[in-house]
Design an enzyme around this catalytic site. Structure first.
Site, PDB file in Angstrom:
ATOM      1  CG  ASN A   1      70.480  56.390  33.608  1.00 12.76           C
ATOM      2  OD1 ASN A   1      70.251  56.856  34.723  1.00 12.76           O
ATOM      3  ND2 ASN A   1      70.180  57.031  32.493  1.00 12.76           N
TER       4      ASN A   1
ATOM      5  CD  GLU B   1      76.867  58.969  33.142  1.00 11.78           C
ATOM      6  OE1 GLU B   1      77.079  58.089  33.978  1.00 11.78           O
ATOM      7  OE2 GLU B   1      76.003  58.842  32.258  1.00 11.78           O
TER       8      GLU B   1
ATOM      9  CG  HIS C   1      73.704  61.211  30.301  1.00 10.57           C
ATOM     10  ND1 HIS C   1      73.742  60.183  31.206  1.00 10.57           N
ATOM     11  CD2 HIS C   1      72.405  61.588  30.235  1.00 10.57           C
ATOM     12  CE1 HIS C   1      72.528  59.955  31.665  1.00 10.57           C
ATOM     13  NE2 HIS C   1      71.708  60.799  31.097  1.00 10.57           N
TER      14      HIS C   1
ATOM     15  CB  SER D   1      69.937  58.786  29.452  1.00  9.03           C
ATOM     16  OG  SER D   1      68.721  58.343  28.921  1.00  9.03           O
TER      17      SER D   1
END
Ligand code: 3H9
Length: 694
Positions: free
Chosen positions: A482, A444, A432, A411
């Protein structure tokens, strides 16, 4: 040059006029198509040689609804209700022949016909609420008359499709045919013409077992599931009119409500997401001719929470998967969790009992990494540590077959560094998934410096197959989601140090439409993970560190930022936490102050927009819409607010820039407008005005 093929054409089969809509890709009801249908129906009605009509479609589907691209313009006659009124009033029976999907205006078209015949694989639905509107072609009036108020409410407020057999059982279609759809529809039309039968749904009374209860239940369900959204409430009001008022009045009300919603900010946001989702799958340089590998077997390395969830994605989509762990105990734990998840879904009615076993049978447990050899795709989901991941990839390089895709579920880590641990970095990609991986829609796809375009094409195709919404992103710390979450997290922490409490910060985001705020989310995910990472990196977070030192790791320990009494999952504000917060503010020499909700919202969301702008400048996301998709499908950004970049555009980027400048004075660099924000705002533009990626 030859005339283009007509979008609507009529052919005669004896005394039946067969009206075909041929407007690829999905036969949407554009102005030209509506005009064509109206002209064809009027001509057939006036033709003494015609005894009945069939309305059918060319291509892969029946009509998928109104043409959404026309919604930004004023409605142009003939509007859908004019066309449907002509069908309804036709002096000859009209049969709809449905294949593929009949959605929105497409189902409304079918409901205005006198009979509906469908192939068994067809699906029908009124998905308008997903676009922030309600049906505008009589769907809220005819569906309750066909299927009853309860079923109509369920379908219209959820927007979900149902299959032809269920539609038959509900009275929405009259026949499901095994064989030649056109032949069956023509035969039915002819037979009904001979009988002189022409039943119209408008002449029926909508039935309800207990109408009052049905409406109350629908409102309660929508308050939970569609908090803050206007369309579901309007849909309920329109269905109420279907039993309380004459048909024409109901139609009138439906149109008024639909027109109002079409012009609303919520619908604009939801339409933006509809198109952004489809755009996100288009990558410059990758097209139909890019060879995408067919994934016949997958392997997942690591059977923890993420690995198990990822294995479920494959097993649920019918892809056999090898699940590799290092110890029997870890493997058993992982498999037990997977089984538990499937069984819980089956108990809730979301899965047939025998499907649990079918899916479990697709998962082959293994303690030997060499077993990845049979896989076309390997997804690594081990501990989030570059060293460990590199070691795993070096091993994968030895065992995986040539040409297999090697994916990491990291991540935050550097996908290029992980790829460099192999002799085939072109086969390495980041996939991801978001937790819980079997539920969250976002994927992702992290494109490394050397990732082969064919690997990206394969990943996009795979995402579609396993029901995920993919977004291709570049390699940077935290990728898109993130990275922006961190920008928000920094401010959440500062707000609490300066005077807010976790429950206030969380409530502001909840009221905005997020399912929960950062503090409740932290408690759900577990605070110990961040604590461990901070210690490894020599970082501190005064309040969070103290909570962890006291063993307050979140829900799993019954306490974190909140208290969770008796195993409950409901966060309860805790005076002990407030005391720690006050102490840490004092220790940092901060004079706490009351912070209003407006400042909290801006402080949380504007740094995200700013970070999003930097992500665009760096080319880590291809389009602002891609970032919006990440946030709506990965982090619960309310769909009716359209994602952070759309939200900024809707507020006006110049106003956003001004507010950033104001906040930057006291709150630092997170708010100093990114050059892209400055440039667009100065030109009076928004993110939406950026040119498409080349
Ligand atoms: C409505 O009907 C309102 C009425 O009640 C009242 C009005 C007064 N319009 O999804 P795909 C495009 S509201 C325009 O990739 P699939 C789509 O953008 C409507 N364009 O294919 C894409 O374009 P591109 C209610 C549309 O096979 C291409 O078609 N109906 C529309 O995965 C292929 O689409 C809906 O909400 C449209 N209505 O899935 C249904 N629909 O290739 C919306 C699609 O340039 N549509 N496009 O990217 C769907 O759910 C799916 O498209 C469908 C096919 C299931 C049909």
């Amino acid at each position: 040059m030859a005339d283009p093929a007509p979008l609507v054409r009529t052919e005669r089969d004896g005394d039946v006029a067969c009206i075909t809509i041929a407007s690829p890709p999905v036969n949407a009801l554009s102005h030209a198509v509506r005009s064509g249908i109206l002209a064809a129906v009027e001509a057939a009605d006036a033709d003494p040689g015609v005894a009945a009509m069939v309305i059918r479609c060319d291509g892969r589907t029946f009509v998928a609804g109104a043409d959404i691209t026309e919604f930004d313009r004023p409605a142009q006659e003939p509007v859908l209700s004019t066309v449907l009124a002509a069908i309804d009033a036709s002096t000859k029976p009209v049969v709809a022949a449905i294949h593929g999907t009949a959605l929105g205006g497409g189902l409304e078209l079918a409901l205005a016909c006198h009979w509906r015949v469908a192939v068994a694989s067809a699906r029908v639905g009124l998905p308008e609420v997903k676009l922030g509107i309600i049906p505008g072609g009589g769907g809220t009036q005819r569906l309750p008359r066909a299927a009853g108020v309860e079923k109509a409410l369920e379908m219209i407020t959820s927007g979900e499709m149902i299959g032809a057999p269920a539609a038959l059982a509900a009275g929405i279609v009259d026949r499901v045919v095994p064989g030649d759809l056109d032949r069956e529809a023509l035969d039915l039309a002819r037979a009904k013409a001979a009988e002189g039968a022409r039943p119209r749904l408008r002449d029926r009374q909508a039935q309800a077992a207990d109408a009052e209860r049905a409406f109350a239940d629908a409102r309660a369900a929508m308050a939970r599931k569609a908090r803050g959204r206007q369309a579901p409430e309007y849909a309920i009001q329109a269905v109420e009119a279907a039993i309380a008022r004459p048909f024409d009045e109901g139609i009138q009300l439906e149109r008024t409500l639909c027109t109002e919603l079409k012009a609303s900010a919520q619908s604009r946001a939801q339409r933006h997401i509809f198109f952004a989702e489809r755009e996100a799958a288009k990558i410059p340089g990758i097209g139909r001719d890019t060879p995408a590998a067919k994934i016949g077997r997958a392997a997942v390395v690591g059977a923890g929470t993420m690995g198990g969830g990822i294995a479920m994605c494959f097993a649920s989509a019918g892809i056999p998967v090898t699940l590799v762990e290092t110890s029997q105990a870890a493997l058993d734990r992982g498999l037990a969790t997977i089984r538990g998840n499937y069984e819980a879904t089956a108990r809730r009615g979301g899965l047939a009992a025998d499907a649990v076993e079918t899916r479990m049978a697709r998962i082959r447990p293994s303690l030997d990494l060499a077993d990845v050899a049979g896989a076309d795709l390997v997804v690594e989901a081990v501990f989030e540590d570059t060293g460990i991941k590199k070691a795993v990839f070096a091993e994968l390089d030895r065992h995986a077959r040539p040409g297999a895709i090697l994916a990491t579920n990291t991540s935050t880590l550097d996908v290029d560094a992980i790829a460099a641990a192999t002799g085939r970095p072109e086969s390495v990609v980041g996939l991801h998934f978001f937790s819980p991986a079997n539920v969250m829609k976002l994927l992702e796809i992290v494109r490394g410096r050397k990732t082969d375009p064919a690997v990206i094409a394969s990943s996009l195709a795979l995402a579609k197959r396993i029901g995920k919404v993919p977004v291709v992103v570049g390699v940077c710390d935290g990728f898109v989601g993130n990275r922006m979450l961190r920008a928000r997290g920094r401010q959440a922490e500062r707000l609490v140090m300066e005077g807010a409490l976790p429950q206030q910060v969380d409530r502001v985001l909840y009221d905005f439409g997020f399912p929960m705020g950062p503090y409740a989310m932290g408690d759900l995910a577990g605070l110990d993970i961040g604590w461990r990472i901070r210690r490894e990196k020599g970082l501190t977070s005064p309040i969070a560190d103290r909570l962890c030192e006291q063993g307050r790791f979140g829900q799993k320990t019954g306490a974190g930022w909140y208290r969770y009494d008796g195993g409950s999952r409901t966060p309860v504000p805790d005076p002990a936490v407030e005391a720690i917060i006050l102490e840490e503010s004092a220790r940092a020499g901060i004079a706490r102050r009351a912070i209003d909700d407006g400042e909290i919202l801006d402080r949380l969301l504007l740094p995200m927009v700013n970070e999003g702008a930097r992500i665009l400048e760096e080319g880590m996301a291809l389009r602002p819409g891609d970032i919006d998709i990440v946030w709506v499908f990965g982090y619960g950004w309310p769909i009716h607010e359209g994602g952070p970049m759309h939200w900024a555009d809707a507020r006006g980027l110049a106003a956003i820039r001004d507010r950033m400048v104001e906040l930057a004075r006291s709150h630092g660099e997170d708010f100093v407008p990114a050059p892209l924000v400055e440039r667009l705002a100065a030109d009076g533009k928004g993110f939406r005005d950026l040119p498409p990626p080349a």
